[in-house]
Design an enzyme around this catalytic site. Sequence first.
Site, short mmCIF file in Angstrom:
data_model
loop_
_atom_site.label_atom_id
_atom_site.label_comp_id
_atom_site.label_asym_id
_atom_site.label_seq_id
_atom_site.Cartn_x
_atom_site.Cartn_y
_atom_site.Cartn_z
N GLU A 160 0.63 27.86 -14.74
CA GLU A 160 -0.17 26.73 -15.48
C GLU A 160 -1.25 27.16 -16.38
O GLU A 160 -2.42 27.53 -15.72
CB GLU A 160 -0.57 25.54 -14.43
CG GLU A 160 -1.50 24.45 -14.96
CD GLU A 160 -2.59 23.79 -13.97
OE1 GLU A 160 -3.05 22.96 -14.36
OE2 GLU A 160 -3.00 24.77 -13.07
N ASP A 194 -1.48 28.23 -10.14
CA ASP A 194 -2.16 26.97 -10.57
C ASP A 194 -3.42 27.77 -11.24
O ASP A 194 -3.94 28.93 -10.79
CB ASP A 194 -2.75 26.42 -9.28
CG ASP A 194 -4.02 25.41 -9.67
OD1 ASP A 194 -3.46 24.30 -10.30
OD2 ASP A 194 -5.14 25.58 -9.40
#
EC number: 2.4.1.18
Length: 631
Positions: free
Chosen positions: A357, A306
């Site tokens: 990401e 993330d």
Amino acid sequence: MSVTLPLDHGHLQKLVTADLVRPDQLLGAHVTTEGGAAGVRFAVWAPNAQHVSVVGDWNGWNGFDHPMQRLEFGYWGAFVVGAQHGQRYKFRVTGADGRTVDKADPYGAFFETRPATSSIIWDQDYTWSDENWMKGRSQGFDQAVSIYECHAPSWRRREDGWFLNYRELAHELGEYLTDLGYTHVELLGVMEHPYDPSWGYQVTGYYAPTSRMGSPEDFKYFVNHLHSLGLGVILDWVPGHFPTDDFALAHFDGSPLYEYADPRKGYHYDWNTYIFDYGRNEVVMFLIGSALKWLQDYHVDGLRVDAVASMLYLDFSRTDWVPNIHGGRENLEAVAFLKRLNEVVHHMAPGCTIVAEESTAFPGVTTPTPFGLGFDYKWAMGWMNDNLHYVGLDPVYRKFDHHKLTFFNVYRTTENYVLAISHDEVVHGKSALVSKFPGDWYAQRAGYRAFLAMMWTTPGKKLLFMGQEFAQGNEWNEAVGLPWHMLDIPEHRGVLNLVRDLNRLYRERPDWHVGDTREDGMLWISADDTESSVYAYVRRDYLSNHWSLVVSNMTPVYRENYTIGVPQGGEYRVILNTDDGQYGGYGTQQTSLTAVEEGWHGQTHHLCLNLAPNSTLVLEAVRDVIVSEER
């Protein structure tokens, strides 16, 4: 009555002498026998603490009963006779600042269900039955990868409003995804966290599945069962920041320990979280150990890392920042950490997939180390932003942004991409995905179906957030289950039918996935018809030269006998039409699918097609031949 015995220092020495020992195998709480006595060995890293004791159910949470010994390298340890599996515990730390705080175990394997925050001694075995899956799993770039992004606590709820157990979820979600033809499920923040609306992205238990849905063995059952169905499991993993809650990692020993000391480097003002100190070996060890725990012990097939951009840049979302030693904005310690992470994971958990990401143009995200960061895939954030901008326009104005849908092809082979339409696009006032499309309800659904077909036929692996597979009409809300009643409505069931068929074709047809990361996996036929907002391209399998033709009409205008160049003569057949009645369309028919021997769009032949409003049509020649790249 429990007692504390002297602790053998030898096992902690392994932390600094053996590269292949995971830190959680030595730190935390471990049920064992020492000196002929049964108990639990506790160990924690707190180099700046003045005093540490372990408190729990066995000693009435009395901080004087079981003080821990100060050991080498900043570690503290104790072996407690009488402590046992299932009991709650914390470390009572008197820090460098003089405060005494009860801290949850950073390496805890299981935790109380929120709002309680104690760690739980956990020592249970699980018998796996996925040996063949584990031996055969691979992240080969020519494979079909279609990912269902899922927030497990809100996918479906029990009638009383509580969460499904992991075992219940395994069967219900597994059956659902198998029917829809997905290859993987990706779970939003399943690691322990105190605050439901954080969706699991403010982690306090990096080594533990959240107890909201069951025990660690229940979660292992979930993974094992999905493997038995042929489904891979990916977890969201958050090494970029952690919450400021006093009971967890924040100022663990009364000083900045896991976080950078300088708030200009160690604090996220947007998220009210701390940033890990990637320059400290013990912190790097903690994070990489967490990744390996999930990939090795829980048999998870991949991690989506993330907020990588927030790690890479010292000036991420801040005006007051400290340049690196070269005067640049890159966090060189974070870059080194990510490279090390990917090297270790690919060595110690072969076949696993690590996805970034990463929302900027940082070079080499999926380039192997040492020249790049070493990720397997990167989310295509630019593709997502361009596509959602385009489909949100009134069709009258789309011709002015026609190349929003073609620009991805300028750079699509610079990285290995996942085309991701994630949870971030359907929350915080952004509306549900289908609601982004203009027009009445029919036009919205038609445009949505056309977009999904373009997504599935564009090079790149696929990811769609839960609920969007049946055109959920309202924004996602993590506090309730999905609106499953919508599947009783034909208009929503039609979109589900389309997603099922897209997944089936994507998996069955090598021309739809083999060239996902290659330039020759897609060839444009017509990319410049701005007035009509029509796009035409070929997807090709460079190994077998099977191919299919994709034609999308992105306006609500019916186009009869629209001319499209094709690379060969003969008969063609429709393999997918988003205007088909089973998907909720009108079922527009073609008058002829015989190619005419007259050049068009730089090809030797052409077809005259009837293009339904807001639709995507996919065709193939009855006999495949090599598609020429010449124009």
